[in-house]
Design a protein around this motif. Structure first.
Motif, PDB file in Angstrom:
ATOM      1  N   PHE A  17      44.339  -9.558 -41.891  1.00  0.00           N
ATOM      2  CA  PHE A  17      44.972  -9.903 -43.429  1.00  0.00           C
ATOM      3  C   PHE A  17      46.396  -9.887 -43.622  1.00  0.00           C
ATOM      4  CE2 PHE A  17      46.171  -8.353 -47.863  1.00  0.00           C
ATOM      5  CZ  PHE A  17      45.889  -9.592 -48.703  1.00  0.00           C
ATOM      6  N   LEU A  18      46.845  -8.563 -42.984  1.00  0.00           N
ATOM      7  CA  LEU A  18      48.198  -8.200 -43.070  1.00  0.00           C
ATOM      8  C   LEU A  18      48.979  -9.001 -41.917  1.00  0.00           C
ATOM      9  CD1 LEU A  18      48.038  -4.221 -42.974  1.00  0.00           C
ATOM     10  CD2 LEU A  18      48.612  -5.712 -44.884  1.00  0.00           C
ATOM     11  N   ASP A  19      48.276  -9.526 -41.005  1.00  0.00           N
ATOM     12  CA  ASP A  19      49.038 -10.240 -39.974  1.00  0.00           C
ATOM     13  C   ASP A  19      49.319 -11.677 -40.557  1.00  0.00           C
ATOM     14  OD1 ASP A  19      50.338 -10.766 -37.377  1.00  0.00           O
ATOM     15  OD2 ASP A  19      48.366 -11.525 -36.450  1.00  0.00           O
ATOM     16  N   ASN A  20      48.739 -12.251 -41.634  1.00  0.00           N
ATOM     17  CA  ASN A  20      48.896 -13.520 -42.242  1.00  0.00           C
ATOM     18  C   ASN A  20      50.112 -13.403 -42.884  1.00  0.00           C
ATOM     19  OD1 ASN A  20      46.527 -14.514 -41.335  1.00  0.00           O
ATOM     20  ND2 ASN A  20      45.464 -13.676 -43.331  1.00  0.00           N
ATOM     21  N   PHE A  21      50.710 -12.263 -43.189  1.00  0.00           N
ATOM     22  CA  PHE A  21      52.356 -12.332 -43.599  1.00  0.00           C
ATOM     23  C   PHE A  21      53.258 -12.136 -42.774  1.00  0.00           C
ATOM     24  CE2 PHE A  21      49.047 -10.255 -46.753  1.00  0.00           C
ATOM     25  CZ  PHE A  21      49.651 -11.111 -47.887  1.00  0.00           C
ATOM     26  N   ASN A  22      53.274 -12.530 -41.564  1.00  0.00           N
ATOM     27  CA  ASN A  22      54.179 -12.432 -40.575  1.00  0.00           C
ATOM     28  C   ASN A  22      55.259 -11.340 -40.568  1.00  0.00           C
ATOM     29  OD1 ASN A  22      53.404 -14.993 -39.414  1.00  0.00           O
ATOM     30  ND2 ASN A  22      54.301 -16.039 -41.160  1.00  0.00           N
ATOM     31  N   LEU A  23      54.590 -10.094 -40.605  1.00  0.00           N
ATOM     32  CA  LEU A  23      55.186  -8.934 -40.615  1.00  0.00           C
ATOM     33  C   LEU A  23      55.526  -8.448 -39.299  1.00  0.00           C
ATOM     34  CD1 LEU A  23      53.751  -7.056 -43.701  1.00  0.00           C
ATOM     35  CD2 LEU A  23      55.937  -8.371 -43.592  1.00  0.00           C
ATOM     36  N   ASN A  24      56.351  -7.481 -39.018  1.00  0.00           N
ATOM     37  CA  ASN A  24      56.613  -6.879 -37.766  1.00  0.00           C
ATOM     38  C   ASN A  24      55.332  -6.071 -37.643  1.00  0.00           C
ATOM     39  OD1 ASN A  24      57.455  -4.224 -36.314  1.00  0.00           O
ATOM     40  ND2 ASN A  24      58.735  -5.893 -35.153  1.00  0.00           N
ATOM     41  N   TYR A  25      54.886  -6.008 -36.146  1.00  0.00           N
ATOM     42  CA  TYR A  25      53.561  -5.267 -36.224  1.00  0.00           C
ATOM     43  C   TYR A  25      53.782  -3.631 -36.489  1.00  0.00           C
ATOM     44  CZ  TYR A  25      50.836  -9.224 -34.559  1.00  0.00           C
ATOM     45  OH  TYR A  25      50.335 -10.425 -34.615  1.00  0.00           O
ATOM     46  N   GLY A  26      54.919  -3.312 -36.138  1.00  0.00           N
ATOM     47  CA  GLY A  26      55.202  -1.720 -36.553  1.00  0.00           C
ATOM     48  C   GLY A  26      55.045  -1.556 -38.016  1.00  0.00           C
ATOM     49  N   ILE A  27      55.557  -2.534 -38.928  1.00  0.00           N
ATOM     50  CA  ILE A  27      55.467  -2.533 -40.272  1.00  0.00           C
ATOM     51  C   ILE A  27      53.871  -2.460 -40.823  1.00  0.00           C
ATOM     52  CG2 ILE A  27      55.912  -3.306 -42.679  1.00  0.00           C
ATOM     53  CD1 ILE A  27      58.390  -2.231 -41.187  1.00  0.00           C
ATOM     54  N   ILE A  28      53.046  -3.400 -39.847  1.00  0.00           N
ATOM     55  CA  ILE A  28      51.831  -3.538 -40.059  1.00  0.00           C
ATOM     56  C   ILE A  28      50.994  -2.298 -39.860  1.00  0.00           C
ATOM     57  CG2 ILE A  28      49.526  -4.553 -39.536  1.00  0.00           C
ATOM     58  CD1 ILE A  28      51.128  -7.039 -39.065  1.00  0.00           C
ATOM     59  N   ILE A  29      51.266  -1.538 -38.898  1.00  0.00           N
ATOM     60  CA  ILE A  29      50.585  -0.356 -38.529  1.00  0.00           C
ATOM     61  C   ILE A  29      50.947   0.884 -39.601  1.00  0.00           C
ATOM     62  CG2 ILE A  29      50.802   1.459 -37.029  1.00  0.00           C
ATOM     63  CD1 ILE A  29      51.308  -0.176 -34.833  1.00  0.00           C
ATOM     64  N   LEU A  30      52.275   0.623 -40.153  1.00  0.00           N
ATOM     65  CA  LEU A  30      52.706   1.621 -41.276  1.00  0.00           C
ATOM     66  C   LEU A  30      51.715   1.271 -42.503  1.00  0.00           C
ATOM     67  CD1 LEU A  30      54.481   3.794 -42.464  1.00  0.00           C
ATOM     68  CD2 LEU A  30      56.304   2.101 -42.982  1.00  0.00           C
ATOM     69  N   ILE A  31      51.667   0.092 -42.817  1.00  0.00           N
ATOM     70  CA  ILE A  31      50.918  -0.245 -44.378  1.00  0.00           C
ATOM     71  C   ILE A  31      49.478   0.134 -43.901  1.00  0.00           C
ATOM     72  CG2 ILE A  31      50.355  -2.145 -45.464  1.00  0.00           C
ATOM     73  CD1 ILE A  31      52.760  -3.552 -44.809  1.00  0.00           C
ATOM     74  N   LEU A  32      48.851  -0.025 -42.767  1.00  0.00           N
ATOM     75  CA  LEU A  32      47.634   0.103 -42.607  1.00  0.00           C
ATOM     76  C   LEU A  32      47.408   1.805 -42.413  1.00  0.00           C
ATOM     77  CD1 LEU A  32      45.123  -1.683 -41.271  1.00  0.00           C
ATOM     78  CD2 LEU A  32      45.796  -0.690 -39.015  1.00  0.00           C
ATOM     79  N   THR A  33      48.447   2.505 -42.065  1.00  0.00           N
ATOM     80  CA  THR A  33      48.135   3.915 -42.196  1.00  0.00           C
ATOM     81  C   THR A  33      48.308   4.142 -43.797  1.00  0.00           C
ATOM     82  OG1 THR A  33      49.450   4.133 -40.251  1.00  0.00           O
ATOM     83  CG2 THR A  33      48.936   6.171 -41.443  1.00  0.00           C
TER      84      THR A  33
END
Length: 593
Positions: free
Chosen positions: A346-362
């Motif tokens: 779901f977060l990947d659909n926003f085309n964010l950097n994967y470092g940011i995705i890991i931060l949001i996931l945390t």
């Protein structure tokens, strides 16, 4: 010459003329005779010729045209090269993917692979891997919903041949592979009810950390009942299968080559071998038994998958191929499959950097666990409030009689209404989630070659310092993100000791594990260490906020109030059992004296 003699000679002449006319060889037989004659001549000269086929579209040229040829099948995702030597897939390049050092990803590596059928003929055994096929068709490129095919033919006569038919669609990692045997039932051994399919491959290194990639490289397969199993990843292994399987996969860390049978493989022998003297990762092999019906027109259908070990991509192919991605046993796998991966996608659909995705996931994870974290902090606060009284009990009872000491502690806990295990239970509830992430990040194809900050690839370690030699405990490098994670864990341990009021040796034991993690996680993906670092930082913030809402004096007053309530001094069943154990121990000691 009399009349009868003349009549006889005329009849003989008529018969000979008729015989010559009706027994004259046709065009196909003349070609066959010429081919046999040429074969004898070429054999003497050391030249290999191709068999004659009745297909009008195939032209048999001179011997120079009978050398190994290559045909390319291409779409948006893969570039597949076929060889007339064995009629097999010679190499497969995955478009848009590169090795750690910038080279194309090649799954079938040319002559480093063997793939073919072993045909038990009545006269001899033929391995198609060693035979020259004739191509029917040419190179092509397809896109979108288009598809095309090409045939490789191994002919034994005009009506007896084996066709390998390769079909490719646009925008797909799948290559359909059909085996058509025409008239081969006349040549195969009558007792043959199966064929052997031989597949061997020397897998080449794709990732930065060869040793780590080897630990993810092995043979996977699906049994007929649907269960997916695999050979050992850590040691060489050979396994004889006693039951049918649906598919077999030569799996590397982030890429796989899978052969799927539309029917089944009856049995087989699988093996993995690691040769440290070679640059390749491992040698994987499979000798599979394919059932046949010995019909005049036999058809076997297979499908190749050449592609990434991306969970959703494999799941969309079907056949439970996504089970190759090891997400953890039991609850760990459930958490990753039904919670982590959907949220990550779901977060990947926003085309964010994967470092940011890991931060949001945390952050999301920590918010979900916030009630547990609050409960744990509250329990620690209650234990801090009781610490002066526990110290007084220890001074009164002494440390020699641990059973008596624990008995007095339990009495105090019951009077105060405090559960000493309340601080441990929240930690135990968090462990499956923490371990699930420990399995998710190393297996996540999405992180491969994705940069963040100074980290060039979140799927492998960030070597800020390269030692050039292997150092015990650390290896040949030092990961900066692992160092930051270790420092943050040490700070967290220090803060936790202050909050819980731990003293004595237990105060220092907590500092050992972060140092151990430094060596253990130094070669793990930077994405995983970044997640642990983020989790520690967010925990600091949570504890800072929680402390604003937790008043130690109010907790102490509440505990004193609990001690005055009716029944607070009554002994629990556990206390009574502990007292009985104490009496028995004391009696045993008296008897020894």
């Amino acid at each position: 010459m009399d009349r009868n003699t003349l009549t006889g000679m005329l009849l003989i002449a008529a018969i000979m003329l008729g015989w010559s006319y009706f027994m004259k060889p046709n065009e196909a037989e003349l070609k066959q005779y010429q081919h046999q004659t040429d074969s004898i001549k070429n054999a003497k000269a050391g030249i290999k010729t191709a068999p004659v086929t009745a297909n009008k579209t195939v032209k048999f040229a001179d011997s120079a045209a009978l050398q190994e040829q290559f045909i390319t099948l291409e779409n948006e995702k893969v570039k597949i090269t076929l060889s007339t030597k064995g009629g097999r897939v010679y190499s497969t390049e995955l478009k848009g993917q590169k090795t750690w050092n910038g080279k194309p990803i090649i799954l079938f590596n040319g002559d480093e692979n063997r793939f073919g059928l072993k045909l038990p003929l009545t006269t001899k055994n033929v391995n198609t891997t060693d035979e020259l096929f004739q191509p029917i068709g040419s190179s092509f490129s397809v896109a979108g919903k288009d598809s095309n095919s090409v045939t490789m033919r191994l002919a034994f006569s005009a009506t007896q041949y084996v066709d390998y038919v390769y079909s490719l669609k646009g925008d797909s990692y799948l290559l359909n592979f059909g085996v058509k045997m025409a008239g081969m039932n006349q040549l195969l051994n009558p007792s043959a009810k199966t064929l052997n399919l031989e597949w061997k491959s020397d897998l080449i290194q794709q990732e930065k950390d060869k040793k780590n990639e080897q630990t993810y490289t092995t043979v996977f397969y699906q049994k007929e009942n649907g269960d997916v199993d695999y050979l050992s990843e850590s040691k060489d292994k050979e396994e004889k299968l006693e039951e049918p399987i649906k598919w077999i996969s030569f799996k590397q860390h982030f890429f796989s080559t899978v052969l799927i049978a539309q029917n089944k493989f009856q049995t087989g022998t699988l093996s993995t071998v690691t040769d440290l003297t070679k640059s390749n990762l491992k040698n994987l092999s499979a000798d599979l038994v394919v059932p046949i019906q010995s019909k005049p027109d036999e058809q076997l259908n297979f499908t190749f998958y050449f592609g990434p070990n991306h969970f959703t991509t494999l799941k969309n192919v079907g056949y439970d191929l996504q089970s190759q991605i090891k997400l953890g046993w039991g609850p760990l796998g459930w958490i990753n499959r039904w919670a982590v991966i959907p949220l990550f996608n779901f977060l990947d659909n926003f085309n964010l950097n994967y470092g940011i995705i890991i931060l949001i996931l945390t952050v999301v994870l920590k918010l979900v666990l916030l009630p547990i974290t609050y409960s744990s902090y509250l329990s620690q606060a209650k234990m801090r409030a009781l610490k002066p009284e526990m110290d007084a009990i220890k001074a009164k009872v002494g440390e020699e009689d641990q059973t008596k000491l624990q008995q007095e502690y339990l009495k105090l806990y019951k009077q105060a209404g405090v559960n000493p295990l309340a601080g441990c239970i929240p930690l135990l509830l968090q462990m499956p989630i923490l371990l699930a992430f420990f399995r998710f990040f190393p297996a996540s194809f999405e992180l491969r070659q994705q940069p963040f900050l100074w980290m060039n690839d979140l799927s492998t370690y960030d070597s800020v310092i390269n030692f050039g030699v292997n150092i015990p405990f650390l290896g040949n490098h030092l990961s900066l993100m692992c160092v930051l994670m270790t420092i943050s864990t040490l700070i967290y341990t220090w803060m936790n000791n202050r909050i819980s009021g731990v003293t004595g040796q237990m105060k220092y034991i907590g500092y050992i594990m972060p140092v151990v993690f430094l060596g253990a996680l130094n070669s793990f993906p930077a994405g995983l260490n970044f997640y642990y670092f983020c989790a520690n930082i967010i925990t600091f913030l949570q504890q800072f906020i929680i402390r604003k809402f937790v008043n130690d004096d109010a907790i102490h007053a509440k505990i004193q109030e609990n001690k005055k309530r009716p029944g607070a001094s009554q002994k629990s069943k556990w206390q009574m059992r502990l007292e009985e154990m104490t009496k028995q121990q004391q009696a045993a000691q008296q008897r020894k004296k």
